[in-house]
Design a protein around this motif. Structure first.
Motif, short mmCIF file in Angstrom:
data_model
loop_
_atom_site.label_atom_id
_atom_site.label_comp_id
_atom_site.label_asym_id
_atom_site.label_seq_id
_atom_site.Cartn_x
_atom_site.Cartn_y
_atom_site.Cartn_z
N HIS A 67 -44.77 10.80 -12.07
CA HIS A 67 -43.79 10.57 -13.18
C HIS A 67 -42.91 11.87 -12.82
N LEU A 68 -41.43 11.39 -13.07
CA LEU A 68 -40.44 12.40 -12.85
C LEU A 68 -39.76 12.55 -14.14
N THR A 69 -39.49 13.98 -14.32
CA THR A 69 -38.46 14.28 -15.81
C THR A 69 -37.35 14.77 -15.05
N SER A 70 -36.34 14.22 -15.16
CA SER A 70 -34.91 14.80 -14.71
C SER A 70 -34.22 15.40 -15.62
N ILE A 71 -33.38 16.55 -15.62
CA ILE A 71 -32.88 17.26 -16.74
C ILE A 71 -31.39 17.31 -16.37
N ASP A 72 -30.52 16.79 -17.08
CA ASP A 72 -29.20 17.06 -16.79
C ASP A 72 -28.34 17.04 -18.24
N TYR A 73 -27.34 17.94 -18.10
CA TYR A 73 -26.58 18.45 -19.32
C TYR A 73 -25.48 17.31 -19.55
N ASP A 74 -25.11 16.61 -18.99
CA ASP A 74 -24.30 15.64 -19.22
C ASP A 74 -24.24 14.32 -18.47
N GLN A 75 -24.98 13.46 -18.97
CA GLN A 75 -25.19 12.16 -18.17
C GLN A 75 -24.04 11.21 -18.32
N ASN A 76 -23.30 11.60 -19.63
CA ASN A 76 -22.30 10.52 -20.03
C ASN A 76 -21.23 10.76 -18.89
N HIS A 77 -20.84 11.91 -18.34
CA HIS A 77 -19.94 12.23 -17.30
C HIS A 77 -20.00 11.28 -16.35
N PHE A 78 -21.07 10.64 -15.83
CA PHE A 78 -21.30 9.78 -14.75
C PHE A 78 -21.54 8.26 -15.20
N GLU A 79 -20.99 8.01 -16.57
CA GLU A 79 -21.43 6.88 -17.06
C GLU A 79 -22.59 6.28 -16.93
N ARG A 80 -23.67 7.29 -17.08
CA ARG A 80 -25.12 7.00 -17.15
C ARG A 80 -25.68 6.19 -15.85
N ALA A 81 -25.05 6.78 -14.71
CA ALA A 81 -25.20 5.93 -13.35
C ALA A 81 -26.72 6.18 -13.28
N GLY A 82 -27.04 7.34 -13.20
CA GLY A 82 -28.47 7.68 -12.89
C GLY A 82 -29.55 6.79 -13.49
N ASP A 83 -29.29 6.73 -14.97
CA ASP A 83 -30.24 5.60 -15.73
C ASP A 83 -30.27 4.27 -15.20
N LYS A 84 -29.05 3.84 -14.69
CA LYS A 84 -28.92 2.80 -14.31
C LYS A 84 -29.34 2.09 -12.87
N LEU A 85 -29.35 3.28 -12.20
CA LEU A 85 -29.86 3.16 -10.92
C LEU A 85 -31.50 3.06 -11.06
N ILE A 86 -32.09 3.96 -11.72
CA ILE A 86 -33.40 4.27 -11.92
C ILE A 86 -33.94 2.81 -12.47
N SER A 87 -33.20 2.19 -13.31
CA SER A 87 -33.54 1.09 -13.96
C SER A 87 -33.49 -0.05 -13.12
N SER A 88 -32.72 -0.24 -12.26
CA SER A 88 -32.45 -1.33 -11.32
C SER A 88 -33.42 -1.48 -10.27
N MET A 89 -34.04 -0.10 -10.00
CA MET A 89 -34.94 -0.14 -9.09
C MET A 89 -36.27 -0.18 -9.57
N GLY A 90 -36.48 -0.31 -10.68
CA GLY A 90 -37.75 -0.57 -11.26
C GLY A 90 -38.69 0.87 -11.71
N PHE A 91 -37.89 1.91 -11.76
CA PHE A 91 -38.69 3.25 -11.49
C PHE A 91 -38.57 3.75 -13.29
N SER A 92 -38.00 3.13 -14.16
CA SER A 92 -37.83 3.66 -15.40
C SER A 92 -39.12 3.94 -16.09
N PRO A 93 -40.40 3.04 -16.17
CA PRO A 93 -41.63 3.40 -16.44
C PRO A 93 -42.27 4.71 -16.14
N ARG A 94 -41.58 5.31 -15.04
CA ARG A 94 -42.12 6.41 -14.41
C ARG A 94 -41.13 7.52 -14.54
N HIS A 95 -39.96 7.35 -15.30
CA HIS A 95 -38.81 8.57 -15.23
C HIS A 95 -38.66 8.80 -16.74
N ARG A 96 -38.29 10.02 -16.78
CA ARG A 96 -38.07 10.65 -18.24
C ARG A 96 -36.57 11.21 -18.18
#
Length: 107
Positions: A78-107
């Motif tokens: 599992h990976l925990t990512s820390i970022d102070y302002d995900q909204n600055h990049f339109e939550r692109a990181g969350d979208k990418l991780i979800s599209s690749m099927g990694f969401s269950p192992r990411h926080r």
């Protein structure tokens, strides 16, 4: 002739295991946004493989490109990512991780 040989011998050739990540990033890349270079992503992937199955922490998430390489290498880890302002990049990181099927192992 020697210069050409050196260029050819040292040319980056992406890892087969990270081809899907590179392809996905190329298709979603936005100008001016921070993305992990392909060669550095392959290094992150290899480092993550050494910690396969272990939890990991990443500081900085932005577009999620580094997280994708790390999660791919971690296997079941599992990976925990820390970022102070995900909204600055339109939550692109969350979208990418979800599209690749990694969401269950990411926080």
């Amino acid at each position: 002739m020697v210069k050409q040989f050196i260029r050819t011998a040292t040319k980056y050739r992406g890892l087969q295991e990270t081809e899907r990540i590179r392809h996905t990033l190329a298709a979603t890349r936005r100008a001016g946004w921070p993305y992990c270079p392909d060669d550095e992503g392959d290094v992150l992937f290899r480092f993550a493989q050494m910690a396969e199955g272990q939890p990991a922490l990443e500081v900085g998430f932005a577009t999620g490109s580094t997280a994708a390489y790390i999660l791919s290498g971690l296997g079941s880890g599992h990976l925990t990512s820390i970022d102070y302002d995900q909204n600055h990049f339109e939550r692109a990181g969350d979208k990418l991780i979800s599209s690749m099927g990694f969401s269950p192992r990411h926080r």
